[in-house]
Design a protein around this motif. Sequence first.
Motif, PDB file in Angstrom:
ATOM      1  N   VAL A  61       0.853  -1.178   0.000  1.00  0.00           N
ATOM      2  CA  VAL A  61       0.000   0.000   0.000  1.00  0.00           C
ATOM      3  C   VAL A  61       0.891   1.229   0.000  1.00  0.00           C
ATOM      4  O   VAL A  61       1.737   1.394   0.863  1.00  0.00           O
ATOM      5  CB  VAL A  61      -0.919   0.014   1.244  1.00  0.00           C
ATOM      6  N   THR A  62       0.717   2.065  -0.993  1.00  0.00           N
ATOM      7  CA  THR A  62       1.439   3.320  -1.056  1.00  0.00           C
ATOM      8  C   THR A  62       0.512   4.419  -0.573  1.00  0.00           C
ATOM      9  O   THR A  62      -0.539   4.649  -1.169  1.00  0.00           O
ATOM     10  CB  THR A  62       1.884   3.614  -2.500  1.00  0.00           C
ATOM     11  N   PRO A  63       0.851   5.090   0.519  1.00  0.00           N
ATOM     12  CA  PRO A  63      -0.039   6.138   1.014  1.00  0.00           C
ATOM     13  C   PRO A  63      -0.049   7.323   0.054  1.00  0.00           C
ATOM     14  O   PRO A  63       0.996   7.776  -0.407  1.00  0.00           O
ATOM     15  CB  PRO A  63       0.566   6.516   2.367  1.00  0.00           C
ATOM     16  N   THR A  64      -1.228   7.800  -0.253  1.00  0.00           N
ATOM     17  CA  THR A  64      -1.382   8.949  -1.132  1.00  0.00           C
ATOM     18  C   THR A  64      -2.379   9.902  -0.518  1.00  0.00           C
ATOM     19  O   THR A  64      -3.155   9.533   0.359  1.00  0.00           O
ATOM     20  CB  THR A  64      -1.895   8.527  -2.525  1.00  0.00           C
ATOM     21  N   GLY A  65      -2.358  11.115  -1.018  1.00  0.00           N
ATOM     22  CA  GLY A  65      -3.331  12.090  -0.547  1.00  0.00           C
ATOM     23  C   GLY A  65      -4.662  11.869  -1.235  1.00  0.00           C
ATOM     24  O   GLY A  65      -4.754  11.293  -2.312  1.00  0.00           O
ATOM     25  N   GLY A  66      -5.711  12.312  -0.625  1.00  0.00           N
ATOM     26  CA  GLY A  66      -7.026  12.179  -1.235  1.00  0.00           C
ATOM     27  C   GLY A  66      -7.711  10.907  -0.826  1.00  0.00           C
ATOM     28  O   GLY A  66      -7.309  10.209   0.090  1.00  0.00           O
ATOM     29  N   LYS A  67      -8.770  10.614  -1.564  1.00  0.00           N
ATOM     30  CA  LYS A  67      -9.602   9.466  -1.228  1.00  0.00           C
ATOM     31  C   LYS A  67      -9.868   8.674  -2.494  1.00  0.00           C
ATOM     32  O   LYS A  67     -10.187   9.243  -3.533  1.00  0.00           O
ATOM     33  CB  LYS A  67     -10.910   9.994  -0.630  1.00  0.00           C
ATOM     34  N   GLU A  68      -9.743   7.380  -2.414  1.00  0.00           N
ATOM     35  CA  GLU A  68     -10.009   6.529  -3.564  1.00  0.00           C
ATOM     36  C   GLU A  68     -11.463   6.074  -3.511  1.00  0.00           C
ATOM     37  O   GLU A  68     -11.904   5.496  -2.519  1.00  0.00           O
ATOM     38  CB  GLU A  68      -9.072   5.334  -3.549  1.00  0.00           C
ATOM     39  N   LEU A  69     -12.202   6.351  -4.572  1.00  0.00           N
ATOM     40  CA  LEU A  69     -13.618   6.015  -4.616  1.00  0.00           C
ATOM     41  C   LEU A  69     -13.848   4.768  -5.454  1.00  0.00           C
ATOM     42  O   LEU A  69     -13.137   4.527  -6.429  1.00  0.00           O
ATOM     43  CB  LEU A  69     -14.421   7.171  -5.220  1.00  0.00           C
ATOM     44  N   THR A  70     -14.867   4.002  -5.099  1.00  0.00           N
ATOM     45  CA  THR A  70     -15.259   2.864  -5.905  1.00  0.00           C
ATOM     46  C   THR A  70     -16.028   3.346  -7.114  1.00  0.00           C
ATOM     47  O   THR A  70     -16.389   4.525  -7.210  1.00  0.00           O
ATOM     48  CB  THR A  70     -16.138   1.891  -5.094  1.00  0.00           C
ATOM     49  N   PHE A  71     -16.292   2.444  -8.054  1.00  0.00           N
ATOM     50  CA  PHE A  71     -17.024   2.824  -9.258  1.00  0.00           C
ATOM     51  C   PHE A  71     -18.409   3.351  -8.908  1.00  0.00           C
ATOM     52  O   PHE A  71     -18.859   4.364  -9.448  1.00  0.00           O
ATOM     53  CB  PHE A  71     -17.129   1.620 -10.201  1.00  0.00           C
ATOM     54  N   LEU A  72     -19.092   2.678  -7.962  1.00  0.00           N
ATOM     55  CA  LEU A  72     -20.434   3.106  -7.581  1.00  0.00           C
ATOM     56  C   LEU A  72     -20.402   4.477  -6.899  1.00  0.00           C
ATOM     57  O   LEU A  72     -21.257   5.329  -7.176  1.00  0.00           O
ATOM     58  CB  LEU A  72     -21.071   2.066  -6.656  1.00  0.00           C
ATOM     59  N   GLN A  73     -19.418   4.732  -6.053  1.00  0.00           N
ATOM     60  CA  GLN A  73     -19.301   6.040  -5.406  1.00  0.00           C
ATOM     61  C   GLN A  73     -19.028   7.127  -6.433  1.00  0.00           C
ATOM     62  O   GLN A  73     -19.562   8.237  -6.332  1.00  0.00           O
ATOM     63  CB  GLN A  73     -18.183   6.021  -4.362  1.00  0.00           C
ATOM     64  N   GLN A  74     -18.221   6.828  -7.446  1.00  0.00           N
ATOM     65  CA  GLN A  74     -17.964   7.805  -8.501  1.00  0.00           C
ATOM     66  C   GLN A  74     -19.229   8.083  -9.297  1.00  0.00           C
ATOM     67  O   GLN A  74     -19.491   9.229  -9.680  1.00  0.00           O
ATOM     68  CB  GLN A  74     -16.860   7.303  -9.437  1.00  0.00           C
TER      69      GLN A  74
END
Length: 177
Positions: free
Chosen positions: A134-147
């Motif tokens: 896991v590479t920590p990144t800024g922001g939030k990763e959304l699932t397809f349904l959330q997008q």
Amino acid sequence: MSLKKRYFKSDMKFFSSAAIALIIASTTALSGCQTSTVLNGGYVADQQSLNLVPEGSSREQVLLSLGTPSTTATFDGEVFYYISQRRTRAVAFQKLKVVDQSVLAIYFDKDGVVSRRANYTLQDGKVFDTIGRVTPTGGKELTFLQQMLSGGSAASAARSLFGGGAGGTPQNPSSLR
């Protein structure tokens, strides 16, 4: 009048053959699940290589004898770490479990000479994570349904795919600049 089911020899032979086939199939299926994977990773130091780098050896001699270290530290003098792990899992879908770990530490003084060697195991500390997936990144990763629900990039791609992107929604004027 009582009705009684009669079994013939051919029926009994069929049942016994079916039972044997079921037993063989179930043992084969269960033995396929018991894969017990063992993964060895990292640097495994043997005694002959360790004998080539006694205290007082130079940094170059350590690199020639043991090779490139797994990682280094440069806080209070330089330290080379050679890390090895043995991980196992009982079945293919389980998470790997660290069962053995060895960290060979070669400490150098300020002149680049080996001041001491140490070999740490699991009993000496905690598990060293050599594979961080896991590479920590800024922001939030959304699932397809959330997008889709938030109107993100997947929603705009779906609109353009189904013909709703051309003039369907007004664009943000700040994005046109």
